[in-house]
Design a protein around this motif. Sequence first.
Motif, PDB file in Angstrom:
ATOM      1  N   ILE A 159      51.489 -29.998 -34.255  1.00 37.73           N
ATOM      2  CA  ILE A 159      51.344 -28.642 -34.464  1.00 37.73           C
ATOM      3  C   ILE A 159      50.736 -28.241 -35.833  1.00 37.73           C
ATOM      4  O   ILE A 159      51.158 -29.100 -36.439  1.00 37.73           O
ATOM      5  N   ALA A 160      50.039 -27.384 -36.071  1.00 38.48           N
ATOM      6  CA  ALA A 160      49.560 -26.922 -37.300  1.00 38.48           C
ATOM      7  C   ALA A 160      49.656 -25.480 -37.790  1.00 38.48           C
ATOM      8  O   ALA A 160      48.688 -24.678 -37.233  1.00 38.48           O
ATOM      9  N   ASP A 170      50.119 -10.247 -26.537  1.00 39.44           N
ATOM     10  CA  ASP A 170      49.817 -10.775 -25.492  1.00 39.44           C
ATOM     11  C   ASP A 170      49.072 -12.211 -25.922  1.00 39.44           C
ATOM     12  O   ASP A 170      48.641 -12.972 -25.141  1.00 39.44           O
ATOM     13  N   ASP A 171      48.779 -12.462 -27.183  1.00 36.82           N
ATOM     14  CA  ASP A 171      47.869 -13.429 -27.750  1.00 36.82           C
ATOM     15  C   ASP A 171      49.004 -14.671 -28.029  1.00 36.82           C
ATOM     16  O   ASP A 171      49.738 -14.767 -28.879  1.00 36.82           O
ATOM     17  N   ASP A 172      48.955 -15.903 -27.107  1.00 33.23           N
ATOM     18  CA  ASP A 172      49.876 -16.953 -27.488  1.00 33.23           C
ATOM     19  C   ASP A 172      49.423 -17.700 -28.801  1.00 33.23           C
ATOM     20  O   ASP A 172      50.327 -18.472 -29.129  1.00 33.23           O
ATOM     21  N   ASP A 173      48.230 -17.554 -29.324  1.00 35.48           N
ATOM     22  CA  ASP A 173      47.919 -18.260 -30.507  1.00 35.48           C
ATOM     23  C   ASP A 173      48.017 -17.496 -31.834  1.00 35.48           C
ATOM     24  O   ASP A 173      47.888 -17.842 -32.900  1.00 35.48           O
ATOM     25  N   TYR A 174      48.669 -16.095 -31.583  1.00 34.85           N
ATOM     26  CA  TYR A 174      48.914 -15.310 -32.692  1.00 34.85           C
ATOM     27  C   TYR A 174      50.094 -16.054 -33.447  1.00 34.85           C
ATOM     28  O   TYR A 174      51.106 -16.044 -32.897  1.00 34.85           O
ATOM     29  N   PRO A 175      49.929 -16.174 -34.704  1.00 36.59           N
ATOM     30  CA  PRO A 175      51.075 -16.793 -35.445  1.00 36.59           C
ATOM     31  C   PRO A 175      52.109 -15.652 -36.211  1.00 36.59           C
ATOM     32  O   PRO A 175      52.054 -15.052 -37.137  1.00 36.59           O
ATOM     33  N   ARG A 186      54.293 -20.843 -43.639  1.00 33.22           N
ATOM     34  CA  ARG A 186      54.024 -21.101 -42.439  1.00 33.22           C
ATOM     35  C   ARG A 186      54.322 -20.052 -41.443  1.00 33.22           C
ATOM     36  O   ARG A 186      55.263 -19.422 -41.446  1.00 33.22           O
ATOM     37  N   ARG A 187      53.353 -20.114 -40.324  1.00 30.52           N
ATOM     38  CA  ARG A 187      53.430 -18.927 -39.425  1.00 30.52           C
ATOM     39  C   ARG A 187      53.315 -19.583 -38.046  1.00 30.52           C
ATOM     40  O   ARG A 187      52.087 -20.463 -37.884  1.00 30.52           O
ATOM     41  N   TYR A 188      54.130 -19.472 -37.073  1.00 30.19           N
ATOM     42  CA  TYR A 188      53.843 -20.382 -35.830  1.00 30.19           C
ATOM     43  C   TYR A 188      53.704 -19.419 -34.651  1.00 30.19           C
ATOM     44  O   TYR A 188      53.872 -18.068 -34.499  1.00 30.19           O
ATOM     45  N   SER A 189      52.907 -19.706 -33.633  1.00 28.77           N
ATOM     46  CA  SER A 189      52.449 -19.043 -32.375  1.00 28.77           C
ATOM     47  C   SER A 189      53.419 -19.522 -31.319  1.00 28.77           C
ATOM     48  O   SER A 189      54.182 -20.157 -31.535  1.00 28.77           O
ATOM     49  N   ARG A 190      53.331 -18.600 -30.187  1.00 26.41           N
ATOM     50  CA  ARG A 190      54.269 -18.708 -29.245  1.00 26.41           C
ATOM     51  C   ARG A 190      53.736 -20.098 -28.614  1.00 26.41           C
ATOM     52  O   ARG A 190      54.661 -21.011 -28.031  1.00 26.41           O
ATOM     53  N   ARG A 191      52.481 -20.395 -28.448  1.00 30.42           N
ATOM     54  CA  ARG A 191      52.201 -21.749 -27.943  1.00 30.42           C
ATOM     55  C   ARG A 191      52.771 -22.888 -28.780  1.00 30.42           C
ATOM     56  O   ARG A 191      53.103 -24.061 -28.147  1.00 30.42           O
ATOM     57  N   GLN A 192      52.591 -22.672 -30.068  1.00 32.79           N
ATOM     58  CA  GLN A 192      53.113 -23.761 -30.973  1.00 32.79           C
ATOM     59  C   GLN A 192      54.671 -23.939 -30.775  1.00 32.79           C
ATOM     60  O   GLN A 192      55.198 -25.055 -30.838  1.00 32.79           O
ATOM     61  N   LEU A 193      55.539 -22.724 -30.396  1.00 29.56           N
ATOM     62  CA  LEU A 193      56.656 -22.718 -30.301  1.00 29.56           C
ATOM     63  C   LEU A 193      57.218 -23.622 -29.030  1.00 29.56           C
ATOM     64  O   LEU A 193      58.108 -24.229 -28.791  1.00 29.56           O
TER      65      LEU A 193
END
Length: 112
Positions: free
Chosen positions: A45-46, A13-18, A55-62
């Motif tokens: 985005i970082a 449920d964490d939008d910031d989890y990469p 690189r690993r992206y979170s849902r927020r970054q997507l």
Amino acid sequence: MPAENAPVADNLDDDDYPAYTMGRAAAVLGTTPAFLRSVGETGLIAPRRSEGGHRRYSRRQLRIAARARELVDQGTPVEAACRIISLENQLADALRLKQETGRKLDGGGTDI
């Protein structure tokens, strides 16, 4: 930031989890890894890096990258699209602050 040793279920449920690799993120967005790199180079985005440096992206970054892609698909250069999104975010923050301040003033709050 998510805790490094948080249980996996907590990360769902964490939008910031990469959670997304570059390849998976590009596939989800229907774009290329080069597009994600270019959005990252603008500073919009970082992505976090895995221990191996990937690189690993979170849902927020997507979601942010998807907005950039939407603008690029409309003919906006990547750098301009990222600047537009940055300004949209600043405006949203300013409007949110204005609303909060208005609520405090209307409620007679003295903590301003």
